[in-house]
Write a protein that holds these residues in place. Structure first.
Motif, PDB file in Angstrom:
ATOM      1  N   THR A 205       0.819  -1.212   0.000  1.00 43.18           N
ATOM      2  CA  THR A 205       0.000   0.000   0.000  1.00 43.18           C
ATOM      3  C   THR A 205       0.858   1.269   0.000  1.00 43.18           C
TER       4      THR A 205
ATOM      5  N   THR B 127       5.420   2.144   3.989  1.00 42.97           N
ATOM      6  CA  THR B 127       6.766   2.491   4.452  1.00 42.97           C
ATOM      7  C   THR B 127       7.048   3.977   4.190  1.00 42.97           C
TER       8      THR B 127
ATOM      9  N   GLN C  24      15.035   1.754   1.769  1.00 39.41           N
ATOM     10  CA  GLN C  24      14.137   2.828   1.301  1.00 39.41           C
ATOM     11  C   GLN C  24      14.532   4.158   1.930  1.00 39.41           C
TER      12      GLN C  24
ATOM     13  N   ARG D 148       2.522  -5.283  -7.117  1.00 33.95           N
ATOM     14  CA  ARG D 148       2.864  -4.221  -6.176  1.00 33.95           C
ATOM     15  C   ARG D 148       2.497  -2.872  -6.769  1.00 33.95           C
TER      16      ARG D 148
END
Ligand code: AMP
Length: 408
Positions: A58, A61, A98, A344
């Motif tokens: 979703t 992060t 990330q 994704r």
């Protein structure tokens, strides 16, 4: 004719991020916020505590990393500014990556701390902690050992993030989390993310969050864009079916899930014997080996990765064309996580589940959870006759007894 005013598209511009964050977003190629980002980022920027019910895939992060980075830039402190806790090393590492991507242009330092590393790394992490890092991404046990030794400077900490909190409780980390929190200043923002909201998570959030903003994006359903299918097969047909689905097709990355490491190893062995480019990943592998396998899979040097559920939560590998559930996951939520490895962030993908006779009941529970009936088909005729399926309507109340072996 009068023009109908268009609804404004969500845009990262609405958050007034620091230009260096905007630059990071550009470099990473995120054009507009996902729904969870649009809802959560303003809350975190205001300094609110947040409880986010969101599955991976979703964009959760970035939903917490971006505003936390913004707040760190606005209000730098002496010592650690933010701690992010994740259940597994893989997830911790992925979050750290990330973070590194976003903060590339900024003067913000981060340190991943997770178990399974050697003495040299421990020393390096200790030194890095003492010399000062802004953000720590950690698994609970390892972080706690540093806190117990009074090495981590947390007196000015501003943000605590618990990612995949339900998984952490499943793994027995409740006490560790509470002990970690006992070392942290009372005045901080706490952000809790969980794919599911069982009562234990509600309980935990009551204990550690203050007047949280609640955002609910997890629908306990695989993301849209996933084509879900199932095959009804006998166990001895599964490997042949798997081979026939992959062979000769243009599928650069295939992820196969199985529930035990014994099964994982045996599937990988059998596929290798059939000439496939395959690797397996499970808890028997050392951390360095796991990372190497994941990297090779990401780089497409390995076509098929066979994995236990360790990998199904949170691990972010892009462009997986096909996910195969070699067996029906025991925990219905794991089905959502396994299938979520494909499709994704608005892409499309296929998730196929192999169901034997004993797994029919469990699969019907999954269909109930995801509120849809998955199309089932029989394997190709050359694999021989397959079990019959007399589907019980998935809305009916399931009997408490699982179907017995051999029952049709
Ligand atoms: P997550 O749910 O955080 O694991 O994110 C799932 C995937 O979506 C990751 O590959 C992210 O890089 C990607 N992603 C997150 N936010 C965005 C966005 N705003 N635009 C495009 N991709 C995104």
């Amino acid at each position: 004719m009068e023009d109908i005013p268009a609804t404004p598209e969500p845009s990262f511009k609405q958050f007034n991020f620091h230009p260096l964050i905007a630059e990071g977003l550009d470099a990473i190629g995120f054009e507009k916020p996902t729904p969870i980002q649009a809802e959560i980022i303003p809350l975190i920027l205001e300094g609110r505590d947040v409880i986010g019910c969101a599955q991976t895939g979703t964009g959760k992060t970035a939903a917490y990393l971006l505003p936390v980075l913004q707040r760190i830039m606005e209000n730098p402190v002496e010592g650690i500014n933010a701690i992010i806790i994740a259940p597994t090393r893989e997830l911790a590492l992925q979050i750290a990556q990330q973070l590194e991507g976003f903060s590339y242009f900024m003067d913000i330092s981060s340190l991943p701390i997770y178990g399974g590393t050697d003495g040299i790394e421990w020393e390096q992490q200790k030194r890095a902690l003492i010399s000062g890092v802004d953000v720590v991404v950690a698994t609970p046990g390892k972080l706690l050992s540093f806190l117990n030794m009074d090495i981590a400077p947390v007196a000015n900490l501003q943000h605590l993030v618990l990612d995949e909190a339900d998984r952490m409780l499943d793994m027995g980390f409740f006490d560790d989390i509470m002990r970690i929190i006992s070392y942290l200043p009372e005045k901080r923002s706490t952000l809790l993310f969980s794919a599911t909201m069982p009562p234990r998570i509600r309980e935990l959030s009551k204990r550690i969050l203050k007047n949280p903003g609640e955002v609910n994006i997890a629908i306990s359903k695989p993301a849209e864009g996933i084509l879900q299918m199932a095959y009804l097969v006998y166990d001895n047909q599964k490997i042949l079916l798997l081979a026939s689905l992959i062979k000769g097709r243009d599928l650069p990355s295939v992820l196969v899930f199985a529930s035990t490491k014994l099964k994982v190893k045996s599937i990988a062995r059998e596929l290798k014997a059939k000439g496939f480019n395959v690797a397996d990943i499970h808890s028997d592998l050392e951390q360095a080996e796991r990372e190497k396998v994941l990297l090779q899979f990401r780089n497409r040097q390995i076509q098929i990765l066979v994995a236990t559920d360790v990998l199904s939560r949170g691990i972010d590998i892009e462009n997986i064309s096909l996910v195969i559930n070699f067996d029906v996951p025991h925990d219905a939520e794991d089905y959502v996580h396994r299938s979520g490895r494909t499709a994704r962030a608005e892409q499309t993908g296929i998730a196929i589940t192999f169901i034997n006779e004993e797994e029919l009941y469990q699969f019907s529970r999954i269909e109930k959870l995801i509120e849809m009936e998955v199309r089932k088909q029989k394997p190709p005729a050359e694999l021989g006759s397959a079990p019959d399926y007399n589907p019980r309507p998935f809305r009916s109340k399931p009997s408490r007894k699982p179907m017995r072996k051999g029952r049709r």
